[in-house]
Each structure stands twice: as structure tokens, then as C-alpha cells.
Design a protein around this motif. Sequence first.
Motif, short mmCIF file in Angstrom:
data_model
loop_
_atom_site.label_atom_id
_atom_site.label_comp_id
_atom_site.label_asym_id
_atom_site.label_seq_id
_atom_site.Cartn_x
_atom_site.Cartn_y
_atom_site.Cartn_z
N UNK A 163 90.28 65.36 63.15
CA UNK A 163 90.57 66.52 62.47
C UNK A 163 89.38 67.54 62.33
N UNK A 164 88.49 67.41 62.70
CA UNK A 164 87.36 68.24 62.63
C UNK A 164 86.08 67.42 63.21
N UNK A 165 84.95 68.02 62.43
CA UNK A 165 83.67 67.37 62.89
C UNK A 165 82.88 67.09 61.75
N UNK A 166 82.20 65.99 61.64
CA UNK A 166 81.08 65.91 60.35
C UNK A 166 79.74 65.18 61.08
N UNK A 167 78.67 65.59 60.01
CA UNK A 167 77.22 65.47 60.54
C UNK A 167 76.53 65.05 58.95
N UNK A 168 75.46 64.65 59.11
CA UNK A 168 74.41 64.63 58.09
C UNK A 168 74.48 63.29 57.50
N UNK A 169 73.41 62.69 56.88
CA UNK A 169 73.29 61.26 56.17
C UNK A 169 72.66 61.86 54.78
N UNK A 170 73.05 61.00 54.01
CA UNK A 170 72.40 61.08 52.34
C UNK A 170 71.08 60.17 52.37
N UNK A 171 69.89 61.35 51.88
CA UNK A 171 70.01 62.32 51.21
C UNK A 171 69.89 63.35 52.42
N UNK A 172 70.24 64.38 52.38
CA UNK A 172 70.36 65.55 53.50
C UNK A 172 68.74 65.88 53.94
N UNK A 173 68.62 66.06 55.28
CA UNK A 173 67.42 66.55 55.99
C UNK A 173 67.76 67.74 56.91
N UNK A 174 67.06 68.88 56.55
CA UNK A 174 67.38 69.96 57.00
C UNK A 174 67.02 70.12 58.65
N UNK A 175 65.97 69.59 58.86
CA UNK A 175 65.68 69.64 60.52
C UNK A 175 66.58 68.50 61.07
N UNK A 176 66.91 67.41 60.51
CA UNK A 176 67.74 66.53 61.42
C UNK A 176 69.34 67.26 61.33
N UNK A 177 69.72 67.82 60.11
CA UNK A 177 70.89 68.44 60.07
C UNK A 177 71.28 69.41 60.84
N UNK A 178 70.32 70.39 61.20
CA UNK A 178 70.26 71.50 61.85
C UNK A 178 70.53 70.94 63.45
N UNK A 179 69.93 70.27 63.72
CA UNK A 179 69.80 69.61 65.33
C UNK A 179 71.12 68.97 65.37
N UNK A 180 71.87 68.10 64.47
CA UNK A 180 73.03 67.68 64.55
C UNK A 180 74.28 68.86 64.90
N UNK A 181 73.81 69.93 63.83
CA UNK A 181 74.72 70.80 64.08
C UNK A 181 74.86 71.84 65.37
N UNK A 182 73.58 72.01 65.97
CA UNK A 182 73.56 72.51 67.32
C UNK A 182 74.26 71.52 68.38
N UNK A 183 74.06 70.30 68.23
CA UNK A 183 74.54 69.52 69.24
C UNK A 183 75.91 69.39 69.20
N UNK A 184 76.32 69.52 67.90
CA UNK A 184 77.94 69.44 67.81
C UNK A 184 78.42 70.59 68.66
N UNK A 185 77.93 71.75 68.24
CA UNK A 185 78.35 73.15 68.97
C UNK A 185 78.23 73.20 70.35
N UNK A 186 77.25 72.94 70.78
CA UNK A 186 77.02 73.07 72.33
C UNK A 186 77.92 71.82 72.95
N UNK A 187 77.81 70.55 72.52
CA UNK A 187 78.20 69.66 73.31
C UNK A 187 79.60 69.00 73.02
N UNK A 188 80.46 69.79 71.97
CA UNK A 188 81.54 69.27 71.73
C UNK A 188 82.60 70.40 71.36
N UNK A 189 82.10 71.34 70.52
CA UNK A 189 82.85 72.65 69.93
C UNK A 189 83.13 73.47 71.21
#
Length: 708
Positions: free
Chosen positions: A627-653
Motif C-alpha cells: 500500500x505504499x513504500x517504506x525506507x530507513x532504519x533507526x536511528x535515521x542516517x541522512x545519507x543512507x536514507x536519501x540514497x534509499x529514497x532516490x533508489x525507490x523513486x528511480x527503480x520502483x515508483x
Amino acid sequence: MINADPSINIAVPKLPQEIEGLKEISLNLWWTWNARGRNLFKLLNPYLWKETRHNPIAMLKSMSQKELNEASKNELFMREYEYVYKTFTTYMNDKNVYADEPLPIAYFCAEYGLHHSVPIYSGGLGFLAGDILKESSDMGLPMVGIGFMYPQGYVRQVIGTDGWQNGAQEPIEKDVAPIERVLDKDEQHFTIKVPFIDPPIFASVWKINVGRVTLYLLDTDIEKNDPWDRQISSRLYTSDINQRLRQQIVLGIGGYRVLEELGIEYSILHLNEGHPAFALFERVRSFMQDGGLSLDDAVAKVKQTSVFTTHTPLQAATDVYNFEMITAAFKDYWEALGMSKEEFMSFGINPDKQSEGFNMTVFGLNMCDNRNAVSKKHCEVATNIWSHVLPASQENKPAMDYVTNGVHVPTWLGDELSDIIDTSVGESWKLLQDSEACWSFVNEISNKKLWKISQNAKVLMVNYIRDRVRVKYAKEGIDPVVAMAEGVLLDPDVLTIGFARRMAEYKRPDLILTDIERLEKIITNRDRPVQIIFAGKAHPADIAGKKILQHIFKTAQESRFGGRIAFVEDYGENVAKYLLHGVDVWLNNPQIPMEACGTSGMKASLNGTLHLSSLDGWWPEGYNGENGWAFGDEPSNTKEDSEALYDLIEKEIVPLYYDTDNSGVPTQWIEKMKAAMTSVTPAFSARRMMKDYLSKFYIPISMDLQKK
């Protein structure tokens, strides 16, 4: 005792007898969550409806007597008027479902988000409170609300050419708002004197009809008060700590006094956050003076019958007042209660920071045996950070429970979707909105039909944003680069990601701008382009938030993005609805675990807008992989989260959105939309939320009281 019924609003003009029910409808916010109620006013005068920003009182006041007379003779309008008025009066006269004593609930909150014609809200806390009142009305739950008028309203967001957020006051226009004066027995504006405050502070009382629930608002901006005191209720969350304390005294103690003098009896006190918590002390006083209880028994009864909802995931985000301030304000008060200074202060002292002062959240936790966080994840966080304050959990009752927030579906569901639901299952769906079976019908909507509804909403959103820029250009002659940054070049045929929330560091509004070169390639892809719409306000005192906003706005001004990044100025309820209905993807990326709940993603999902979020707040409960997409682990890491976000947009969304069949319909995308609507809507509706409050708190408290 004052009669709670007499009230007056002189704003509505004299109407022809045939349509005089329009006054009654316009003075009750019921019409805001009933499509035919809204459309009735639009049918009366479409141009004025738009020009008055969907404010029926302002519209009626702008119409000539001739126009009103003509409307009363118009067969088409009268047929619709009679149906809507009958629907409204039937709704108002329905017997309450939960009418048995001792259930009535007094709900205290510092803000209420109800409609943009009543700017007494700041953000998510207020809209949650507004949705609770609306859902209580729909369920027939006996509730009364207490809040502030805020005559100066809130600060409008004005973005300068340099991208810096400036503010402009937007006062409440009481003569064109759905607000009524409450009158005393002498037909004068009802005014209370706040107890135990010297010199005296007075507050006049107004009311707003929210369906079958009444919200009473206090206003200190009256001639009886000194100039300093008149400013107490002028605006939300003042940064002046002394005035903030006085504001919370007036809200809690003054609000309690309003209910007493109106003769409104209730058995459960529900506090939404710590701002109104002083009502707890006033309740102790009432039980002692009017009920004849001892101090210990009065405190025990207050604890037993009060509910405290906390929203913060941080100790540092609570209101704390130094002991000198509390002593100056409450010395006479604790003496009247028969307390020592030490006893009084002990209720609000944080054991981990005893010298810090009187903590309003600690006070609420100590004085209420019924405590809740606003999501399962937040409950874990809140239990941990307040472990030194909370008592040990009992066998059948945790020290901190949770009621995950929900949203009032009829308010936030788009009109076209609402119409198709009415057609498919009948208007009775509103009685079953928390049922998965009710929403399974969404799977029967043709993909082509659902796609058309989605695209129509996007066109409306883009046209709305462009029109705002046009109006601003006509009034101010803004620079074309600013016009581009504010959305004049948006394209309804492009995959659109929306980020609309408070501009605060922990929400990371600019996470998607972390790698600007990679983002440029995503946005400007010739075959599969993407556009991003930002909106949201930074707190007036939040310099870091303003700098993030400025960064976003300046990025949107860069020509290399071709106008495909936009920032929509002055985010509010009306803008929110266009974005929630119109964007394709709703982006939410707070630092885990800093989001207590969040509700905007729920509102998006019930409209088929897909949620893209870090796993914080409500999303760990809502995300099911389909029903959507999720990313990120705890605690958040900006570099890793931004890369995961771009990957989701480019490869899935992006691939999923642009993978269309021969008729131009993205079949797999729509299946994901349906999964979002069917899974999120029933589980995160305000109906489910209020049933949780009933089963976990309201009904058990009532049963305990009935035993005694």
C-alpha cells in the motif's frame, strides 16, 4: 447558572422565509464535511462561493436581497435546499448513541482545526482535535469542547523573493465567521472571571457548532481587561513564557469555570496535550468544594476520571515553568485547596530534572491514571522517556496505552470519490467506515474510472496553484522566477511527489535535496519526468526551519529544474486538501523515532495517494508492503536514507507510474492505490480512533463511576 443555548451571530443577513434554514446550516460546520451541504451554497452563487473562500456566511452577507429572493423562487435551488435542510435537521435530531450517564466528556485543547474560516489552529494537533469533535458528533458521543478564540488568528506565511519566511497577521473576522456569542440571562455577552487570579482576568465566551458537538472558545480581548491581559488569548503558542503561562491558566482554569457556569455536567475530562492541564487542579477544587471530598479523595477521583493524551516524543518539547512563576500565580490557589507549596509543586516536578521547574506533561501524567500515546511506536518511545514518572503497569492496564490517531473520513475524502462511494454502496457507508468489508468495494471500481478521478484531482490542484500565483502576480507584480518557484509551470501529466508538513529539522523537508545532481536527473528525465511540490510553515521562532524552507525555495528558483520543483505559500487546510487529493505520492521522512504519529499520510492514502515514508509514527502499523513504500532504519542516517529514497523513486515508483496499458492507464499503480485505500481507510479512520477511546478509556471510566 447560565443558559448555554442563547447565542447570537449578527453576520447572517435576513433571509426570505422559504430559505431561512440557510442561517442554521451556515452556523454549523456540519456543512464542511457534507458534500451536498457545500454544494448547496455553491449552487446559490458559484462566483461568490469561490471569492469568499467557501465561507457561507461571508457569501450570504455579500448577496443582495434581490438575489436571495430570487433564490427562494428558483425551483432547482429550492429542491436541493429542502433536501439538504431535511438531511441536516434529521442528523441534528437523531438520538445519541452513547447518551447514558455518566459518559459525557469535556475535551480541552489549545487549538482546533475545523475550517479555514476559523483560523484557530496551527497544525496537526489542531486538526486531530477538530476531527475528534466531528467524529464524536457523527457517532452521537456526548462531548463538549473547550479552547481559545485567538482573535488575532494565526500568522499567514509570506515568502520573500529571497525565500525567507515572513509573517502577516490574519485576524479572525468575527462578523463573517461561523462563531456565535454566548449570552447570559440578561442577553449580554457571557463573560467569566478566571478564579484565583489577581488582578482579575476576564474572558468572554463564544461557541462554534460542530454538528451535534459544541465548542466553547475563551477570548480575553475585552474592555474589562488591562491591555496586557487582553493579549493573553490573542494568538497561539506565544513565545513569551510569562504570557504563555497565563494563557494556559486561562485555558485550563477558566475553561473549567465556563462549563461550571453554563451548568454543563460531564464525568470525563480529556486533555489533548499539557496546555490545558491546569483544569485538573480546578477539578480537584470543584470536587472538594461542591462534592465535599477530602483533598486526597478529590485527587484520586480526578486521576480516575481524567484522560491525558501526549503527542511529544521528546522531554525537551514540553512546557516547563520555573518555580517562581508558579508560586506567583498559584500561591492563593494551593492555600485554597489546603495544599502546601511542596505538595502542589510535586505534581509537576520531573524526578530526573527536579530543579528545572513545573513540567506540564509530568503534571498531566501524574494527575491522570488514563494516559495514551498517539501510535504504537510512540507508545514505546513515550513509555521509555517517561519511565521515571509513570507508575508500574497493572495486570489489565498498562501505565501508558496508545490510541493511534485517525482522520475524519467525510472531511478529507475527495468529492468525486465520495460520490462514487455513495453510488456504489449508498450513503450508509459513513456508518461502516471502519469496516474493511465496507471498503472492499474499492476493488470493484474500474481502473479507468479510478485513474480518471485521480487525474481530475491533479488538474484541479495544478489549476488552483497556478491561480494563486496569478492572483499574487496581479496584486504584487512578482518576479517571474518567484512565480516559477511557486508552481506556475507545474504539469498535471507528470508524476508528482508532495511534501506538505511543518518545516522542522526533525521532519527533514529537504532530505530529497541531499544529492542535487541525482535529483536533477530524476526530475528532468525526458521520457519519465518527476515534479515535487513542497508546502509547510516553519514556527515563527524556528530559525533552522526557516533556513530549510529558504533552501527549498531557492532550489525551486533554479532554471535547471524547469519549474518542476514548487513551493506553495501559506499552507493551510484548503491547500492541504488540493495536495492530498492531487499529488501521486505523499512523502514523509522524519528522523526515527521523532514522529509521534502524523496524520497527513492517512488522509492521502484514503484518496489513493500513495505514501512514501520512513517507518515512524503510524506507518509501522499501516505499511503492509503493498500500500505504499517504506525506507530507513533507526536511528535515521541522512545519507543512507536519501540514497534509499532516490533508489525507490528511480527503480520502483517512476517505472510503476509510467507503465501504462494501451488506454494509458497504469494498471499496477492503480492496484497499489486500491491497496492503500482498502487497508488504510478503515484502520486509520477517526471512527476507529474514537471506538478505541471508548473501549480503552471512556466506557471503563463510566462503568467504574456507575459502580460507585
